[in-house]
Structure formats: C-alpha cells, structure tokens
Design an enzyme around this catalytic site. Sequence first.
Site, PDB file in Angstrom:
ATOM      1  N   HIS A 184      28.303  45.165  40.654  1.00 34.98           N
ATOM      2  CA  HIS A 184      27.820  45.796  39.180  1.00 34.98           C
ATOM      3  C   HIS A 184      26.752  46.921  39.610  1.00 34.98           C
ATOM      4  O   HIS A 184      25.561  46.592  39.047  1.00 34.98           O
ATOM      5  CB  HIS A 184      27.376  45.022  38.224  1.00 34.98           C
ATOM      6  N   HIS A 231      41.766  43.120  31.652  1.00 36.00           N
ATOM      7  CA  HIS A 231      40.683  43.577  31.736  1.00 36.00           C
ATOM      8  C   HIS A 231      40.735  44.914  32.406  1.00 36.00           C
ATOM      9  O   HIS A 231      41.268  45.129  33.472  1.00 36.00           O
ATOM     10  CB  HIS A 231      39.413  42.815  32.377  1.00 36.00           C
ATOM     11  N   GLU A 242      38.279  46.583  33.902  1.00 41.69           N
ATOM     12  CA  GLU A 242      36.998  47.034  34.860  1.00 41.69           C
ATOM     13  C   GLU A 242      37.704  47.234  36.057  1.00 41.69           C
ATOM     14  O   GLU A 242      38.778  46.609  36.474  1.00 41.69           O
ATOM     15  CB  GLU A 242      35.857  45.872  34.863  1.00 41.69           C
ATOM     16  N   ASP A 254      37.532  46.257  39.159  1.00 39.92           N
ATOM     17  CA  ASP A 254      37.701  45.308  40.165  1.00 39.92           C
ATOM     18  C   ASP A 254      38.909  44.750  39.856  1.00 39.92           C
ATOM     19  O   ASP A 254      39.718  43.868  40.775  1.00 39.92           O
ATOM     20  CB  ASP A 254      36.625  44.532  40.378  1.00 39.92           C
ATOM     21  N   HIS A 311      34.121  39.836  29.289  1.00 43.66           N
ATOM     22  CA  HIS A 311      32.898  40.281  29.017  1.00 43.66           C
ATOM     23  C   HIS A 311      32.877  41.595  28.562  1.00 43.66           C
ATOM     24  O   HIS A 311      31.817  42.327  28.371  1.00 43.66           O
ATOM     25  CB  HIS A 311      31.758  40.346  29.999  1.00 43.66           C
ATOM     26  N   ASP A 347      37.897  37.298  34.049  1.00 45.34           N
ATOM     27  CA  ASP A 347      36.060  37.067  34.296  1.00 45.34           C
ATOM     28  C   ASP A 347      35.707  35.765  34.001  1.00 45.34           C
ATOM     29  O   ASP A 347      34.753  35.358  34.997  1.00 45.34           O
ATOM     30  CB  ASP A 347      35.276  38.232  33.932  1.00 45.34           C
ATOM     31  N   TYR A 352      26.857  33.409  37.933  1.00 41.44           N
ATOM     32  CA  TYR A 352      27.858  33.978  37.438  1.00 41.44           C
ATOM     33  C   TYR A 352      27.734  33.938  35.791  1.00 41.44           C
ATOM     34  O   TYR A 352      27.631  35.203  35.072  1.00 41.44           O
ATOM     35  CB  TYR A 352      29.267  33.719  37.550  1.00 41.44           C
ATOM     36  N   HIS A 362      38.011  35.865  39.707  1.00 41.82           N
ATOM     37  CA  HIS A 362      36.938  35.678  40.782  1.00 41.82           C
ATOM     38  C   HIS A 362      36.754  34.212  41.318  1.00 41.82           C
ATOM     39  O   HIS A 362      36.633  33.245  40.473  1.00 41.82           O
ATOM     40  CB  HIS A 362      35.654  36.098  40.553  1.00 41.82           C
TER      41      HIS A 362
HETATM   42 FE1  FEO Z   1      34.403  42.540  34.457  1.00 44.04          FE
HETATM   43 FE2  FEO Z   1      35.350  41.402  37.531  1.00 44.04          FE
HETATM   44  O1  FEO Z   1      35.313  42.496  36.285  1.00 44.04           O
END
Ligand code: FEO
Length: 397
Positions: A24, A80, A82, A84, A146, A165, A193, A226
């Site tokens: 981030h 999601h 994002e 990644d 998130h 996530d 996390y 992750h």
């Molecule tokens: Fe909200 Fe692992 O990206």
Amino acid sequence: MTSVKVLENIYWVGALDWNIRTFHGFTYSTHRGTTYNAYLIVDGRTALIDTVHPSFTEEMIQNIREVIDPSKIDYIVANHVETDHSGAISEVLKLAKKAKIIGTAKCQSGLQKHYFGDWDFQVAKTGDEVSLGDKTLKFIEAPLLHWPDSMFTYIEKDKLLLPNDAFGQHWATSKRFDDEVNMEILMDEATKYYANILWPFSGLVLKKIADIQQLGLKIDMIAPSHGLIWRSYSTKIIEAYLKWAEGEASDRILVVYDTMWGSTEKMAKAILDGIMSEGVEVLLFRLPFSDRGDIMKELLDSKGLILGSSTINNGILPTMAPFLEELQGLRPKNKIAAVFGSYGWGGGAVKVMEEKLGKAGIEVTAPGLTVKWVPSEDELKRCFEFGRDFALQIKRA
Ligand code: FEO
C-alpha cells in the site's frame, strides 16, 4: 513456485513475492514478503478465482498451464478490484478469450476504470450461484472488507471460503497451509494484517461473520488471497477476528514517543518504571526507529497507549505526526490514552496529541504531563507516578 493441489480439482496457482518490503505504498511494512493467491477450480467448467499482481502474470499463467490449457478457463471471479488481485486479468483474457468475469457491480465499474476493457461481465449479488458441474460457486458481497467492491466466494461441496483479502497475512513462504508453518509467526502476521488493513472495518467484520452464520455456510477451509491457507486452524482465525473486531485486548500498555534532546526520553523511561511497578506489561517504541505497522499490530492487543513528544514550533515532533495520522484512520476501539512531553520556552505538543487522539476516537484519561527543559528528580518522580496511575486505570478497565 509451481501449482499446488488444495483440494480435489482445486489448485493454488498464485505467486510468491519474496522481496516486497512495503505494501500500500509505504504504509505497511512486509518484513516477510507476501503472496498473491489465485485459485483454479477445474470441473465441467473451469473458474479462476482472482489473479495476481501484474509483475507476476507470467508466473501465474505458467502455474495454470501445469493444470490446464488457460484457453479452457470459463470464468474469472474477481473478488476484488485492487491491482494485486486483478492485475493479470487482461493477460489471462488474451488466452481465455471467451471467459466471463464475475464480480460485484462496484467491481465491474472499478475494473473498467482500472483497465478500460470491454469485458464480458456478470454482476454477482449475495446468494447468487454459478454451477461448474460438481462444484457450485456461491457469492457473498463483502463491501468494505476492505474495499467497496469486495466479495467472498464459497464452495459448499468443499466447505471452502475464498474471502480474498480477509483472513490474509503478508508472508512469503514455500509452504501453502497453516499446519505446515510456525503458528506463532502465522498469527503474528495475521494480527498485523488485521490491525493495519481491517481494523477500521471491525463493525463490518462482525456483521459479515454473522451473515455467513445466518446463511448456514459451513467452513472447513479458508483460502485467502495473501499468505497461508487455513485448513487446520480456520476456527482459530475466525475466533481471533471476532476478538479483534469486538475490541478485546490485554492489560498491556504501549509507550510511543520521540525526543529531541533526551528529556522526553527520560520522562518515557520513568513512566515505564511506574507502569512496571504495578506489574502491568508495557512495550516502549521510539519513533521513527520503530516500524509504524509493527506498533499498530501491538496496539491491537493493548488496552492502553501513552504518547510522548517534545515540543517543536508549538506542536509535535514531525516524526509523531504520521503515527497519529494513521491512528486516526484506523479508529481503534476500547483504548484509553495519556500524553506527556518536555518543552523549552513554550509548550504545545501535549495539546496537539490530545486533540489528535480525540479525533481517532481514543479517550485521554489523565491531564497531560509536561516538563520544562530537563526533568528534575522530583519531576521524574511525577513521571513514575503518572505511569503507575495509568497502569492502575488499565487494571480497572
Ligand atoms: Fe485489497 Fe490484497 O488487496
């Protein structure tokens, strides 16, 4: 890393990012790297659940090739937006030309604004299902866990939750499952996390866990996007999330400070002695030598926070500012705080810290303690008493 069988006809096809040290931007230190987990469900039809960071696209495609020809992918579930997790969708679509993307309505608009592609998209709402053959994907919207677009995917046949996530950890390891690694490190990374990513959304975490229970979804395995897959300790991580989201914490105090010429540090150490005289656990962090993300992890399981800063230009030291800024964003619940600091010709730091703690929703339970120039023996005694009194409050809290 090669593909790994997770369950019958379900494969991990993600990537390990051993070298990443900040996430981030520079807000989250990833001392142990991370993983981007993508999962391939091979059935009558084939679904790819999430993808990877764009830098690891080729690695993921190679992992898919070990299982099937990527052109056979029928669905890409985008839990999601994002980058990644969505960063390889464009490249996968070049190989799987007929694949349909499934995600929430907000995911659709988010992907469009990231990649500007004219993609075949199916909007999913909570309870919607897509049958692959033996296995059926069920979708559960999870807004703000998130991001507003976030979604969980569930496979009833395997009692498997794929929550993107949520329940993740930033940890690159050659192992893929919770029972293959050191549990202390795993929980440490899961704690960090939660503190740094999910803490502000604790109310929604509680609601989502309740929703899942209400839907009657049984969970044997949680495969986040992750870190490690929870196959032996899925109950343990759900219980930890409930505890963190409720704001439960230990009788522990963090003293976080910075000092210009050492006076505020002398105060910090006398305060520390006062806390310890009551037998209460305390951790001391000097900014900026200590990592902010690590401090937030420790704060998650601490009832008390004492902040110290010398005064400069009628305010706080610049090293304290980002810590307070982040605290305001994380909005910790059920914490109490106190502040202290030395000054020269005019104060100000204590007032600024009190104001910013208030904005973070943290109650300051004692008048700020200040010392002009260098603390005398009597003033150090006052610091000791300040720490002891705060420890007594923590014991009562
Ligand atoms: Fe909200 Fe692992 O990206």
